[in-house]
Design an enzyme around this catalytic site. Sequence first.
Site, mmCIF file in Angstrom:
data_model
loop_
_atom_site.group_PDB
_atom_site.id
_atom_site.type_symbol
_atom_site.label_atom_id
_atom_site.label_comp_id
_atom_site.label_asym_id
_atom_site.label_seq_id
_atom_site.Cartn_x
_atom_site.Cartn_y
_atom_site.Cartn_z
ATOM 1 N N ALA A 46 0.590 -2.425 1.168
ATOM 2 C CA ALA A 46 0.005 -2.357 -0.173
ATOM 3 C C ALA A 46 -0.078 -3.718 -0.887
ATOM 4 O O ALA A 46 -1.158 -4.137 -1.322
ATOM 5 C CB ALA A 46 0.778 -1.337 -1.007
ATOM 6 N N ARG A 85 -10.067 0.221 1.305
ATOM 7 C CA ARG A 85 -9.021 1.237 1.542
ATOM 8 C C ARG A 85 -8.699 1.908 0.196
ATOM 9 O O ARG A 85 -8.581 1.213 -0.815
ATOM 10 C CB ARG A 85 -7.750 0.617 2.146
ATOM 11 C CG ARG A 85 -7.936 0.157 3.585
ATOM 12 C CD ARG A 85 -6.622 -0.180 4.258
ATOM 13 N NE ARG A 85 -5.937 1.009 4.756
ATOM 14 C CZ ARG A 85 -4.707 0.989 5.274
ATOM 15 N NH1 ARG A 85 -4.038 -0.151 5.349
ATOM 16 N NH2 ARG A 85 -4.156 2.095 5.735
ATOM 17 N N GLN A 185 3.173 0.770 13.241
ATOM 18 C CA GLN A 185 3.618 -0.358 12.406
ATOM 19 C C GLN A 185 5.133 -0.572 12.511
ATOM 20 O O GLN A 185 5.617 -1.689 12.359
ATOM 21 C CB GLN A 185 3.240 -0.122 10.944
ATOM 22 C CG GLN A 185 1.757 -0.220 10.648
ATOM 23 C CD GLN A 185 1.091 1.136 10.699
ATOM 24 O OE1 GLN A 185 1.489 2.000 11.464
ATOM 25 N NE2 GLN A 185 0.062 1.321 9.901
ATOM 26 N N ASP A 226 2.921 2.978 -1.476
ATOM 27 C CA ASP A 226 1.533 2.521 -1.678
ATOM 28 C C ASP A 226 0.997 2.832 -3.066
ATOM 29 O O ASP A 226 0.078 2.176 -3.543
ATOM 30 C CB ASP A 226 0.616 3.139 -0.623
ATOM 31 C CG ASP A 226 0.816 2.448 0.709
ATOM 32 O OD1 ASP A 226 1.756 2.803 1.437
ATOM 33 O OD2 ASP A 226 0.048 1.504 0.991
HETATM 34 O O1 MRU Z 1 -1.480 1.742 6.633
HETATM 35 P P1 MRU Z 1 -0.557 0.616 6.237
HETATM 36 O O2 MRU Z 1 0.061 -0.078 7.395
HETATM 37 O O3 MRU Z 1 -1.222 -0.320 5.259
HETATM 38 O O4 MRU Z 1 0.615 1.361 5.450
HETATM 39 C C1 MRU Z 1 1.653 0.577 4.905
HETATM 40 C C2 MRU Z 1 2.705 1.374 4.266
HETATM 41 O O5 MRU Z 1 2.647 2.593 4.192
HETATM 42 C C3 MRU Z 1 3.813 0.606 3.620
HETATM 43 O O6 MRU Z 1 5.006 1.317 3.671
HETATM 44 C C4 MRU Z 1 3.444 0.355 2.157
HETATM 45 O O7 MRU Z 1 2.189 -0.239 2.068
HETATM 46 C C5 MRU Z 1 4.438 -0.481 1.456
HETATM 47 S S1 MRU Z 1 4.351 -2.153 2.008
HETATM 48 C C6 MRU Z 1 5.425 -3.082 1.113
#
Ligand code: MRU
Length: 334
Positions: A46, A85, A185, A226
Amino acid sequence: MEAIRWEHDSLYLLDQTCLPAVERWLRYTDYREVAQAIKTMVVRGAPAIGIAAAYATVLAARENCCKADFPAAMSRAKEVLAASRPTAVNLFWALNRMERCWQTFGLARLEAEALAIHSEDIQMNEAMGKAGAELVPNGARILTHCNAGALATGGYGTALGVIRTAHAQGKVSMVYADETRPLLQGARLTAYELVRDDIPVTLICDNMAGYLMAQGQVDLVIAGCDRMAANGDFANKIGTYALAVLAKHHGIPFYTALPSSTIDLSIPDGSHIPVEQRSGEEVSCFAGVQTGPVGVRTWNPAFDVTPHELLTAAITERGILRPPFDQKLACQFV
Ligand code: MRU
């Protein structure tokens, strides 16, 4: 560790689709390509996508600065970036802040504003690290999900920032990283960050978390965020909600770490958070290999929403928020 750099009027992104096998930096000079990099998750997390969008706005301003219809061109650029997104509110927060900046001060301040968004994010992560480490007991075994680390932010990380600070204080005995299907991830990014920093990490498949908790191996869960609604409901990577339910069942504290740029007081609760749906191929294939039958129906929400009732506390740069979240969020983040 960092995933975003601004150098010589160009944006450089560490390509997170290739990690951990290949570390390659890509250079961006066109805001449309940055929008594409956000969509395809070259940059993800995010706060990181907000920062990338802020630098992309500088690129858009450079491209359009001599045009008579500059405001219209900038609105179009904002629309392109905003369409990349939908779930993480940091993207829209950063785009709105950049828009206010050029509307108020003209172009001269835009680059400084993007740099400020980037450096403020690192400062917020460090503050969250300090505040959140207070919640970590000695010898803690911590479960985390997805990647809320340096790669997902301007640097240091939100959930991983707390873990980094607690580890520096000698309090962490093990971090369990969920692999985080479908895009891994946790395996590709969180485990990579922790191994590089010499923080003890054990990688598990997502479906092992419940049994791990039942075995008494988890003292607390810390996830990222997010978007948090005004009542404390929050969206995070798909699978977070299931972990929160499991944590509740096992009497394990469940925390989310988030900077103020992730709080969306304009929506009353989590039902208003737009949840991104991604391609079914991410589910029916694994590392490019078809694993489900060709043509099978799939469902692939990239995020889920955890109700605030399952949250023990939220870790922010302004300190720890405990229930009732609606009152605390309204007082501290207006
Ligand atoms: O789809 P992504 O990899 O962008 O999702 C990321 C997450 O869900 C993280 O936990 C969130 O963005 C917090 S990052 C500090």
